[in-house]
Scaffold this active site. Structure first.
Site, PDB file in Angstrom:
ATOM      1  N   ASP A 195      -3.954 -47.730 -18.297  1.00 51.40           N
ATOM      2  CA  ASP A 195      -4.368 -48.116 -19.634  1.00 51.40           C
ATOM      3  C   ASP A 195      -3.342 -49.141 -20.116  1.00 51.40           C
ATOM      4  O   ASP A 195      -2.236 -49.249 -19.570  1.00 51.40           O
ATOM      5  CB  ASP A 195      -4.471 -46.914 -20.589  1.00 51.40           C
ATOM      6  CG  ASP A 195      -5.316 -47.262 -21.827  1.00 51.40           C
ATOM      7  OD1 ASP A 195      -5.576 -48.465 -22.059  1.00 51.40           O
ATOM      8  OD2 ASP A 195      -5.720 -46.345 -22.567  1.00 51.40           O
TER       9      ASP A 195
HETATM   10  C1  BGC Z   1      -7.481 -48.574 -24.724  1.00 52.12           C
HETATM   11  C2  BGC Z   1      -8.412 -48.839 -23.551  1.00 52.12           C
HETATM   12  C3  BGC Z   1      -8.793 -50.299 -23.531  1.00 52.12           C
HETATM   13  C4  BGC Z   1      -7.523 -51.129 -23.451  1.00 52.12           C
HETATM   14  C5  BGC Z   1      -7.777 -52.609 -23.401  1.00 52.12           C
HETATM   15  C6  BGC Z   1      -6.304 -49.528 -24.746  1.00 52.12           C
HETATM   16  O1  BGC Z   1      -5.585 -49.396 -25.913  1.00 52.12           O
HETATM   17  O2  BGC Z   1      -7.023 -47.244 -24.688  1.00 52.12           O
HETATM   18  O3  BGC Z   1      -9.548 -48.028 -23.650  1.00 52.12           O
HETATM   19  O4  BGC Z   1      -9.631 -50.548 -22.454  1.00 52.12           O
HETATM   20  O5  BGC Z   1      -6.731 -50.848 -24.600  1.00 52.12           O
HETATM   21  O6  BGC Z   1      -8.254 -53.053 -24.616  1.00 52.12           O
END
Ligand code: BGC
Length: 749
Positions: free
Chosen positions: A228
Site C-alpha cells: 500500500d
Molecule cells: C490506499 C490504497 C490506494 C493507494 C493509492 C492508499 O492510501 O490505502 O487503497 O490504492 O493509497 O492511492
C-alpha cells in the site's frame, strides 16, 4: 520476453531500482533493456488518474465514469453485473494508459465505523470473494491487471498505518483471509496489495508468514505483491518477506537501503530476481494501450443499471411504493441530496465524475404529469442546523406524497479515519420525525455507503429505500425505483444494527497501545447476531421487492457427505406477485457446535422471474461448505456430524431446511505428555498405552490393582502431572514411553 536473459543483463543496481516505484503511480523502467514502467491507478469504482502522474493529490484528476461504490455493487449480489462493471473499468483504464487498477478492496466489515466500509463489499467472506472475483474477472478480461487489497486485516482506518490487528489463527483464516484465498484460487488476480497495519505484531509489508507461506505456498498466488502507498517500513525486510514492489517510489532511498543490505549479505541476488521476475511477468501480461477508447454513454447506462440493482427496499408498508403517479400528483421532494447528490466516498477512490444525475430532475422527467416542489431541509455544510426544517415540513404537509432524502454527509465517510458513531446527523433524524408527523405517505431514501443506526422514527416510516453511494447515475436509478420502472432487488451484505453497542466489535474497538484485539473472534456480522440472538434493525441478506417469492421443493442430492465429494442442493422459487422481479436466494450451512457460527453463507444465486414464473435454483456443495480451520494442523478439515442446509431470503428468514450427515475421519491427533486424561480416554490407541503404563511392574508393586479407570475421574489432569501427584512413581521416562506408544499405536491402526 526472455526473463532469464534479462535477469542476466540487469545490474544489481537496476534490480534494486525495479523493487520500488519511479514516482507516485509508475514503476521504474530500464529503457536500455526495453523494460517499461507500469502505470497503476485507483480504483476501485472509477478511474482516478491524476492529471500530473508524479503527484499524489494535487492538480486534480482526469474525468471518468463514477460507478457505485463496492458496498452498493455488493448489494446487487449479481456477479455478471459486477463483472461488466470491471470490464468497463478496464476499458477506461486502457484508454488512459493504465496497466493496473488498484482494486477491488475486499476487507471484511468488522465494525460499521470503519471509514472505508463504502469501499468494501461485505461482512461475509464468500460475498466479498465472489464480488471481488467478478470485478477481477471483468478488469482482467481486457489486458488490464486487478489488484485485490488490502491484505490483510485493514478493518479500521483509525491508526491504520500503525495498529496491530491481534487475533488467533483460526479467526485470521476463516474470516479475514478466506476471501483472499477464494479470490486467488478462483479468479487469479495479478496483484495483491499488502496493508499498512501489523498483524499480530508484524507489519503486513514484512510478514513472511502472510506474504510467502500463506499467500504463495498456501493459496498458490503467482502474481506480484505491491505495498500500500507508503506501507513499507524496512525495504530489505519487506523484500525478504515476499513483497515485490514498494509504492510509491522513495526517490532512491529504498534502492540505497536494498543495495546496502545486499552488500552486507542480508538480501541475496536471488531475492531480487524473485521480485523482478514477477514484475517482468506482469509487464508481459499488461501491455497497455493508449489508443483504446470507450463509450461514455454506454458506461453511464451501466453505472445506472448497477445502481438500480443495488438499491435495497427496506420498508414498504401497505405497498406505498412504487409511487402511484395517478393517485399522487402533488409531490414534495425534500433533502438537499436530491439536488446535490452524494454518490461516492472520500479518499483515494474519489473519482471526478464525467457527469451526474440528480433525483429532482430525474423524477420530473419521468413523471411529467406530476407537480414537484423542492425544499432542502438541511444544509450540507452545517450538519447540526435545524434552520431549514420548518419550510420542509410545510411542503410535506401540503403534498400528496413526499420523497425525503437523508443520509451521511461527505465528512462522515472518508478514507483515513473512522466514524465515531453510526448515527445519522441529528438534523436528518429531526427532519424525518417532523415530516412523518405530518405526512404518512413519505418514502425515505437513504444515502450512505455503510451501515447507520436509525432514529426513533424507524417504526413510523412506511417506505424506505437504501440508495447507497450509487455513482454518477445513481439518482436516475433511484427515481426509476421510486416510480416502479425498476423493481428493487438489492439485499444487504452487511447487518444494520439498531445501536452501535449491539455491534460485534463494540467492546474491542478501536484498541489501545497500538493494538486492537479481535476479541469477538469469528462472530462478525450475522455470525454474531445469530449466536447472541440479537435482532438487528435489518439483517444480512435482507431486502424487499415490489413482488413476492415462494420457496419450495428443496432437494438435497445426498443425505451423507464424505470429504472430497460434492453434491447438489436445489429448490424452486416462484414469483407469486404482480410484477417481474429478481430474488437473491441464499444457502447457509450450520453445525450445532458452540465453537462454530450458527450458520454460514455457502452459496447464493440471483434469479429473475416474470409474474407466475418459477425456476429451480441449484447449488453445488463440497468440502468448503463444511470445513473449518485447525491451528494444530495449520489447515482445513471437515468435522464429522450433522449439518443443516438452510435456504432463505435473508440470514434471518430461512424458508427451507434440510439435513446432511457428514462422515469424516477424526482429525489426526499427535499425542503429547500434556494431553488431558479425558482426551486420551477417547482414543483406543491411547487407552491401550495407558493400560500398559498402569500395569507396569514398578507401579503395580506400589499400587497393586491400579487400572486406567481409576485414574479417569481426574479427567482434566494432563498426563504428565501424574508424575508429581504420584510422588514420582510415574516417572518422566514411563510417561514419555507411553506417549510414544500412543503415537505408534495410531500408525499401526
Ligand atoms: C490506499 C490504497 C490506494 C493507494 C493509492 C492508499 O492510501 O490505502 O487503497 O490504492 O493509497 O492511492
Amino acid at each position: 520476453m526472455n526473463i532469464k536473459e534479462i535477469l542476466g543483463k540487469l545490474t544489481i543496481e537496476e534490480k534494486a531500482s525495479l523493487c520500488s516505484g519511479r514516482n507516485f503511480w509508475l514503476s521504474n523502467e530500464i529503457p536500455r533493456l526495453g523494460i517499461p514502467s507500469l502505470r497503476m491507478n485507483d480504483g476501485p469504482h472509477g478511474m482516478r488518474v491524476l492529471k500530473d502522474q508524479s503527484h499524489l493529490w494535487v492538480h486534480g484528476t482526469v474525468k471518468a465514469i463514477c460507478f457505485p461504490t463496492a458496498s452498493a455493487l455488493a448489494a446487487s449480489w449479481n456477479r455478471d453485473l459486477v463483472q461488466r462493471v470491471g470490464q468497463a473499468l478496464s476499458e477506461e483504464a486502457k484508454a488512459l494508459g493504465v496497466n493496473i487498477i488498484l482494486g477491488p478492496g475486499m476487507n471484511i466489515k468488522r465494525t460499521p465505523l470503519c471509514g472505508r466500509n463504502f469501499e468494501y463489499f461485505s461482512e461475509d467472506p464468500l460475498v466479498s470473494s465472489e464480488m471481488a472475483g467478478a470485478m477481477v474477472k471483468g478488469i482482467q478480461s481486457k489486458g488490464v491487471a486487478a489488484c485485490v487489497k488490502h491484505y490483510a486485516c485493514n478493518n479500521q482506518e483509525y491508526q491504520r498505518m500503525t495498529i496491530s490487528a491481534e487475533m488467533d489463527e483460526r479467526v485470521l483464516h476463516e474470516l479475514y483471509l478466506r476471501g483472499f484465498q477464494q479470490v486467488i484460487a478462483k479468479y487469479e488476480p495479478q496483484l495483491v496489495m499488502c496493508s499498512y497495519n501489523k498483524i499480530n505484531g508484524t507489519w503486513a509489508s514484512e510478514n513472511s508468514e502472510l506474504l510467502t507461506e500463506i499467500l504463495r505456498e498456501g493459496f498458490g498466488f503467482k502474481g506480484l505483491v505491491v505495498s500500500d502507498w507508503a506501507a513499507v517500513v524496512n525495504p530489505e525486510k519487506a523484500l525478504k518477506a515476499g513483497l515485490d514492489l514498494e509504492m510509491p517510489g522513495t526517490g532512491g532511498v529504498s534502492q540505497k537501503r536494498l543495495l546496502k543490505a545486499y552488500e552486507e549479505g542480508i538480501v541475496t541476488e536471488a531475492e531480487f530476481d524473485r521480485a523482478v521476475t514477477r514484475l517482468l511477468k506482469l509487464i508481459e501480461k499488461t501491455p497497455g494501450d493508449c489508443s483504446a477508447s470507450f463509450d461514455e454513454e454506454k458506461h453511464h447506462q451501466l453505472a445506472k443499471e448497477a445502481a438500480g440493482e443495488a438499491i435495497v427496499l427496506l420498508k414498504n408498508k401497505n405497498q406505498l411504493l412504487p409511487l402511484d403517479t395517478k393517485k399522487y400528483k402533488n409531490i414534495a421532494v425534500i433533502g438537499r441530496f436530491a439536488v446535490e447528490p452524494r454518490y461516492q466516498g472520500g479518499g483515494s477512490s474519489h473519482v471526478e465524475a464525467l457527469k451526474e444525475e440528480n433525483l429532482l430532475d430525474s423524477l420530473k422527467s419521468l413523471a411529467p404529469d406530476c407537480s414537484f416542489s423542492y425544499e432542502p431541509g438541511y444544509s450540507l455544510k452545517d450538519t447540526e442546523s435545524p434552520a431549514e426544517i420548518d419550510q420542509a415540513v410545510k411542503a410535506a404537509e401540503k403534498s400528496d406524497f413526499t420523497v425525503l432524502v437523508i443520509g451521511l454527509p461527505d465528512s462522515y465517510e472518508f478514507e483515513g479515519f473512522d466514524r465515531t458513531h453510526m448515527d445519522l446527523p441529528a438534523v436528518h433524524n429531526l427532519l424525518v420525525q417532523k415530516v412523518l408527523e405530518v405526512q404518512k405517505n413519505t418514502a425515505i431514501l437513504l444515502v450512505c455507503g455503510s451501515a447507520v443506526s436509525f432514529g426513533p422514527w424507524l417504526d413510523e416510516a412506511n417506505a424506505m429505500l437504501l440508495g447507497w453511494l450509487s455513482g454518477q447515475a445513481g439518482a436516475a436509478a433511484m427515481a426509476e425505483v421510486l416510480l416502479g420502472k425498476i423493481n428493487p432487488s438489492g439485499k444487504l451484505t452487511e447487518t444494520f444494527a439498531h445501536h452501535l453497542d449491539q455491534t460485534p466489535a463494540y467492546l474491542n474497538y478501536p484498541g489501545e497501545n497500538g493494538k486492537v484485539h479481535y476479541g469477538e473472534g469469528l462472530y462478525v456480522g450475522y455470525r454474531y447476531y445469530d449466536k447472541k440472538k440479537i435482532i438487528p434493525a435489518f439483517s444480512f441478506g435482507y431486502g424487499l421487492s415490489y413482488t413476492c417469492f415462494e420457496y419450495k421443493e428443496l432437494k438435497i442430492g445426498s443425505s451423507v457427505f464424505k470429504p472430497g465429494q460434492s453434491f447438489e442442493v436445489s429448490c424452486v422459487i416462484k414469483n407469486t406477485g404482480p410484477v417481474k422481479g429478481s430474488e437473491v436466494v441464499q444457502l447457509y450451512v450450520g453445525q450445532q457446535d458452540i465453537q462454530r457460527p450458527v450458520k454460514e453463507l455457502r452459496g447464493f444465486e440471483k434469479i429473475s422471474l416474470e409474474p407466475g414464473e418459477e425456476k429451480r435454483v441449484c447449488f453445488v456443495l463440497n468440502d468448503e461448505a463444511f470445513e473449518r480451520y485447525h491451528c494444530q494442523i495449520k489447515g482445513w478439515y471437515v468435522p464429522a456430524g450433522d449439518y443443516s442446509i438452510l435456504i432463505g431470503t435473508s440470514s434471518a428468514k430461512i424458508l427451507l431446511k434440510g439435513q446432511v450427515k457428514v462422515e469424516a475421519p477424526e482429525l489426526d491427533h499427535v499425542f503429547d505428555v500434556q494431553d488431558q486424561l479425558l482426551l486420551l480416554a477417547g482414543h483406543p490407541e491411547a487407552v491401550k498405552a495407558l493400560e500398559e503404563l498402569t500395569a507396569h511392574e514398578s507401579i503395580q508393586r506400589v499400587v497393586p490393582g491400579l487400572t486406567v479407570e481409576m485414574l479417569l475421574p481426574m479427567r482434566d489432569l494432563p498426563l504428565y502431572r501424574l508424575m508429581a501427584l504420584s510422588g514420582g512413581l510415574f516417572t518422566p521416562e514411563l510417561i514419555e514411553t507411553a506417549v510414544k506408544k500412543m503415537n505408534e499405536n495410531k500408525k499401526s491402526r
